[in-house]
Design an enzyme around this catalytic site. Structure first.
Site, PDB file in Angstrom:
ATOM      1  N   THR A   2      -3.399  -3.960   5.010  1.00 33.69           N
ATOM      2  CA  THR A   2      -2.221  -3.017   4.819  1.00 33.69           C
ATOM      3  C   THR A   2      -1.215  -3.060   5.893  1.00 33.69           C
ATOM      4  OG1 THR A   2      -3.945  -1.466   3.526  1.00 33.69           O
ATOM      5  CG2 THR A   2      -1.669  -0.687   4.251  1.00 33.69           C
ATOM      6  N   GLU A  26      -8.920   0.559  -0.833  1.00 31.87           N
ATOM      7  CA  GLU A  26      -9.604  -0.572  -1.315  1.00 31.87           C
ATOM      8  C   GLU A  26      -8.735  -0.694  -2.843  1.00 31.87           C
ATOM      9  OE1 GLU A  26     -11.230  -1.886   0.740  1.00 31.87           O
ATOM     10  OE2 GLU A  26     -13.439  -1.377   0.763  1.00 31.87           O
ATOM     11  N   SER A  61      -0.156  -0.786  -1.841  1.00 29.35           N
ATOM     12  CA  SER A  61      -0.554  -1.266  -3.113  1.00 29.35           C
ATOM     13  C   SER A  61      -0.043  -2.737  -3.240  1.00 29.35           C
ATOM     14  CB  SER A  61       0.170  -0.240  -4.401  1.00 29.35           C
ATOM     15  OG  SER A  61      -0.459   0.707  -3.956  1.00 29.35           O
ATOM     16  N   CYS A  89      -7.799  -6.313   7.946  1.00 23.51           N
ATOM     17  CA  CYS A  89      -6.722  -6.007   8.388  1.00 23.51           C
ATOM     18  C   CYS A  89      -5.588  -6.689   7.173  1.00 23.51           C
ATOM     19  CB  CYS A  89      -6.045  -6.420   9.518  1.00 23.51           C
ATOM     20  SG  CYS A  89      -7.286  -6.175  10.814  1.00 23.51           S
ATOM     21  N   GLY A 126     -17.901  31.344  -1.453  1.00 20.48           N
ATOM     22  CA  GLY A 126     -17.369  31.091  -0.043  1.00 20.48           C
ATOM     23  C   GLY A 126     -18.183  30.255   0.717  1.00 20.48           C
ATOM     24  N   PHE A 186      -3.253   1.704   9.049  1.00 16.49           N
ATOM     25  CA  PHE A 186      -4.377   2.336   8.511  1.00 16.49           C
ATOM     26  C   PHE A 186      -5.787   1.512   8.660  1.00 16.49           C
ATOM     27  CE2 PHE A 186      -1.191   4.364   5.268  1.00 16.49           C
ATOM     28  CZ  PHE A 186      -1.278   5.552   5.630  1.00 16.49           C
ATOM     29  N   ILE A 187      -5.794   0.839   9.482  1.00 16.44           N
ATOM     30  CA  ILE A 187      -6.980  -0.060   9.723  1.00 16.44           C
ATOM     31  C   ILE A 187      -8.023   0.599  10.371  1.00 16.44           C
ATOM     32  CG2 ILE A 187      -7.583  -2.302  10.818  1.00 16.44           C
ATOM     33  CD1 ILE A 187      -5.280  -2.572   8.734  1.00 16.44           C
ATOM     34  N   GLN A 191     -17.534  24.650  -5.549  1.00 17.62           N
ATOM     35  CA  GLN A 191     -17.060  25.985  -6.348  1.00 17.62           C
ATOM     36  C   GLN A 191     -18.688  26.819  -6.631  1.00 17.62           C
ATOM     37  OE1 GLN A 191     -14.050  26.766  -7.048  1.00 17.62           O
ATOM     38  NE2 GLN A 191     -14.384  28.534  -8.285  1.00 17.62           N
TER      39      GLN A 191
HETATM   40  C1  LIG Z   1      -8.623   6.263   6.046  1.00 20.31           C
HETATM   41  C2  LIG Z   1      -8.230   5.017   5.721  1.00 20.31           C
HETATM   42  C3  LIG Z   1      -8.687   3.817   5.989  1.00 20.31           C
HETATM   43  C4  LIG Z   1      -8.041   2.646   5.626  1.00 20.31           C
HETATM   44  N1  LIG Z   1      -8.783   1.404   5.886  1.00 20.31           N
HETATM   45  C5  LIG Z   1      -8.119   0.163   5.605  1.00 20.31           C
HETATM   46  C6  LIG Z   1      -8.616  -0.973   6.253  1.00 20.31           C
HETATM   47  O1  LIG Z   1      -9.627  -0.896   6.866  1.00 20.31           O
HETATM   48  N2  LIG Z   1      -7.905  -1.781   6.211  1.00 20.31           N
HETATM   49  C7  LIG Z   1      -6.472  -2.169   5.347  1.00 20.31           C
HETATM   50  O2  LIG Z   1      -6.315  -3.308   5.196  1.00 20.31           O
HETATM   51  N3  LIG Z   1      -6.284  -0.795   4.863  1.00 20.31           N
HETATM   52  C8  LIG Z   1      -6.722   0.202   4.789  1.00 20.31           C
HETATM   53  N4  LIG Z   1      -6.406   1.357   4.464  1.00 20.31           N
HETATM   54  C9  LIG Z   1      -5.316   1.301   3.460  1.00 20.31           C
HETATM   55  C10 LIG Z   1      -5.346   1.705   2.146  1.00 20.31           C
HETATM   56  O3  LIG Z   1      -6.081   0.740   1.674  1.00 20.31           O
HETATM   57  C11 LIG Z   1      -4.012   1.757   1.721  1.00 20.31           C
HETATM   58  O4  LIG Z   1      -3.684   3.171   1.882  1.00 20.31           O
HETATM   59  C12 LIG Z   1      -4.004   1.805   0.002  1.00 20.31           C
HETATM   60  O5  LIG Z   1      -3.984   0.562  -0.264  1.00 20.31           O
HETATM   61  C13 LIG Z   1      -2.736   2.305  -0.577  1.00 20.31           C
HETATM   62  O6  LIG Z   1      -1.484   1.890   0.228  1.00 20.31           O
HETATM   63  P1  LIG Z   1      -0.355   2.943   0.643  1.00 20.31           P
HETATM   64  O7  LIG Z   1      -1.098   4.110   1.430  1.00 20.31           O
HETATM   65  O8  LIG Z   1       0.706   2.148   1.294  1.00 20.31           O
HETATM   66  O9  LIG Z   1       0.170   3.713  -0.727  1.00 20.31           O
HETATM   67  P2  LIG Z   1       1.349   3.149  -1.689  1.00 20.31           P
HETATM   68  O10 LIG Z   1       1.059   1.596  -2.145  1.00 20.31           O
HETATM   69  O11 LIG Z   1       2.594   3.468  -1.131  1.00 20.31           O
HETATM   70  O12 LIG Z   1       1.073   4.106  -2.917  1.00 20.31           O
HETATM   71  C14 LIG Z   1       1.579   5.479  -2.978  1.00 20.31           C
HETATM   72  C15 LIG Z   1       1.196   5.839  -4.281  1.00 20.31           C
HETATM   73  O13 LIG Z   1       2.272   5.361  -5.460  1.00 20.31           O
HETATM   74  C16 LIG Z   1       1.168   4.706  -6.376  1.00 20.31           C
HETATM   75  N5  LIG Z   1       1.510   3.314  -6.871  1.00 20.31           N
HETATM   76  C17 LIG Z   1       1.997   2.351  -6.009  1.00 20.31           C
HETATM   77  N6  LIG Z   1       2.262   1.178  -6.947  1.00 20.31           N
HETATM   78  C18 LIG Z   1       2.217   1.783  -7.934  1.00 20.31           C
HETATM   79  C19 LIG Z   1       2.243   1.089  -9.340  1.00 20.31           C
HETATM   80  N7  LIG Z   1       2.759  -0.421  -9.612  1.00 20.31           N
HETATM   81  N8  LIG Z   1       1.893   1.693 -10.657  1.00 20.31           N
HETATM   82  C20 LIG Z   1       1.499   2.894 -10.377  1.00 20.31           C
HETATM   83  N9  LIG Z   1       1.411   3.683  -9.273  1.00 20.31           N
HETATM   84  C21 LIG Z   1       1.787   2.836  -8.117  1.00 20.31           C
HETATM   85  C22 LIG Z   1      -0.004   4.566  -5.698  1.00 20.31           C
HETATM   86  O14 LIG Z   1      -1.481   4.485  -6.486  1.00 20.31           O
HETATM   87  C23 LIG Z   1      -0.084   5.889  -4.899  1.00 20.31           C
HETATM   88  O15 LIG Z   1      -0.491   6.728  -5.627  1.00 20.31           O
HETATM   89  C24 LIG Z   1      -6.976   2.751   4.701  1.00 20.31           C
HETATM   90  C25 LIG Z   1      -6.350   3.975   4.290  1.00 20.31           C
HETATM   91  C26 LIG Z   1      -7.114   5.074   4.645  1.00 20.31           C
HETATM   92  C27 LIG Z   1      -6.365   6.294   4.400  1.00 20.31           C
END
Ligand SMILES: Cc1cc2nc3c(=O)[nH]c(=O)nc-3n(C[C@H](O)[C@H](O)[C@H](O)COP(=O)(O)OP(=O)(O)OC[C@H]3O[C@@H](n4cnc5c(N)ncnc54)[C@H](O)[C@@H]3O)c2cc1C
Length: 405
Positions: free
Chosen positions: A154, A388, A160, A152, A365, A184-185, A361
């Site tokens: 995010t 990750e 990010s 846990c 279909g 998103f855990i 591709q």
């Molecule tokens: C199916 C799924 C399972 C997951 N499982 C887990 C889990 O078990 N535990 C856990 O802790 N998390 C989990 N996550 C969360 C995941 O790690 C995050 O979604 C990820 O780290 C991105 O964070 P965010 O979604 O808030 O995107 P944001 O951080 O909001 O990013 C949005 C966009 O902005 C870009 N961006 C952000 N900052 C910058 C920068 N400085 N420079 C350039 N581009 C930038 C990003 O690359 C992205 O394209 C999961 C997510 C999903 C979808």
């Protein structure tokens, strides 16, 4: 030394090998640079995949069903604690072996393989940074997957920018009282243990174990997602969740380092799942383009098809070489391990996604309908470029390091 579990896994796999059940997933699987043990682990994982994942993965996807019993079976082979030490039930294998296992499992089901990676990360965190009491309490049951865990990090406002977390654990008597939320855990709502990164001071991030029966813990509904249907994802709310201070892993202020070090391995594991998925789709596509005829010829007689196959094979092998090198760097605790893990994640998750897209591709279909399974692989692989640490964050890590050196 070969662990007891590993021996069990070899014996089980050799039984399968003897009855001609061997699962050969692709002709490019070059084992010449693997050790004898690694080859055996790979074959054991492939045989396990053939028996326990391949026949059922589509149904799990369609029914959004988490394969609980398969994780327990994987636990019996030591696949939930691959690179943890054997002292508390870990398999004591290296990271290349782990990569081989995740790659093998993902030839059938990316989301099952990926959640198994999370189980390994959590096991490794407690094994590496936990005290003897925490290890004795949790590791035996996490090893066999009698208990499930979630990682846990995010939060709604910090993905990010993970260090900017808000969830706070305040000391009260001998306890921590935790308030905040995570989103998103993976497996939230179904796990027995939550490995939670939270603040314990203004500039202090710590790692605290929260069991599922802690009062004040609640979960959102599983998210409806593009892929990873076999792995539920949900939010967690901490409303005055009270846990004893003895649930702190390592020391206060060490949580961010723990989270990031675990993610080095997580990134290599996720990259490995991309390899397995792409390898499987490429193998199917080679077969398909040899059989499918248009304009009176098999479609593999068109140069466009041949060149695409050549590019896909090259991208797959280049990705695999980098992923294995990154795995070795982690084993060596090499100063460039984070750099290589990030590069491997960029390379494998992007190239392999493109491979699967190209495979779709080339199926025309038929690639778009679920019966051929390519569309499921494509949906499942998409998220590997996001979680990750997104691939943009991987590029930040790589560029910072390269410019510094
Ligand atoms: C199916 C799924 C399972 C997951 N499982 C887990 C889990 O078990 N535990 C856990 O802790 N998390 C989990 N996550 C969360 C995941 O790690 C995050 O979604 C990820 O780290 C991105 O964070 P965010 O979604 O808030 O995107 P944001 O951080 O909001 O990013 C949005 C966009 O902005 C870009 N961006 C952000 N900052 C910058 C920068 N400085 N420079 C350039 N581009 C930038 C990003 O690359 C992205 O394209 C999961 C997510 C999903 C979808």
């Amino acid at each position: 030394m070969i662990s007891r579990r590993l021996l069990h896994c070899f014996n089980r796999s050799s039984k399968l090998l003897n009855n001609k059940n061997q699962y050969r997933f692709e002709s490019l699987n070059d084992t010449s640079n693997l050790t004898e043990d690694q080859v055996l682990v790979q074959q054991a994982a492939l045989n396990f995949t053939k028996e326990h994942l391949l026949p059922f993965a589509s149904e799990w996807d369609q029914k959004s069903q988490s394969p609980i019993e398969v994780y327990k079976e994987a636990g019996k082979l030591g696949f939930a604690c691959i690179y943890s030490s054997p002292d508390h039930g870990g398999s004591g294998m290296d990271r290349v072996s782990a990569s081989l296992v995740f790659e093998a499992l993902a030839t059938a089901c990316v989301s099952t393989s990926s959640y198994l990676s999370i189980l390994n990360m959590n096991h490794w965190i407690i094994d590496t940074y936990g005290n003897e009491k925490q290890k004795a309490e949790w590791l035996p049951q996490l090893s066999t997957v009698e208990k499930f865990s979630s990682y846990c990090l995010t939060e709604p406002g910090s993905g990010s920018d993970a260090a900017n977390m808000k969830t706070f654990a305040k000391k009260d008597g001998g306890d921590y009282v935790i308030n905040g939320s995570k989103c998103f855990i993976s497996n939230a709502g179904f796990s027995d243990l939550y490995v939670v990164m939270c603040k314990t001071g203004e500039n202090e991030r710590s790692c605290i174990l929260v069991p599922s029966d802690a009062k004040g813990l609640s979960f959102g509904k599983p998210e409806v997602k593009m892929g990873w249907h076999a792995s539920p994802t949900a939010s967690i709310t901490f409303d005055n969740v009270r846990v004893p201070q003895s649930n702190l892993i390592s020391t206060e202020g060490n949580g961010f380092k723990i989270a990031m070090t675990a993610l080095d391995g997580g990134r290599v594991n996720i990259a490995s799942t991309s390899l397995g998925s792409a390898a499987q789709c490429l193998a199917k596509t080679k077969e398909y383009v040899g059989q499918r005829k248009q304009f009176g010829k098999s479609i593999d007689s068109f140069q466009n098809t041949q060149f695409r196959i050549a590019e896909m094979a090259t991208d797959l092998i280049a990705s695999r070489l980098l992923v294995r090198e990154a795995a070795k760097k982690i084993d060596l605790n090499h100063p460039n391990k984070t750099l290589y893990a990030s590069m491997a994640k960029i390379q494998a998750t992007e190239k392999c996604y493109n491979i699967v897209d190209q495979c779709l591709q080339l199926h025309g279909g038929y690639g778009y309908i679920s019966e051929y399974n390519i569309e499921r692989h494509l949906r499942d692989l998409r998220v590997n470029r996001i979680l990750e640490g997104t691939n943009e964050i991987m590029r930040l890590i790589v560029s910072r390091q390269v410019i510094k050196q």
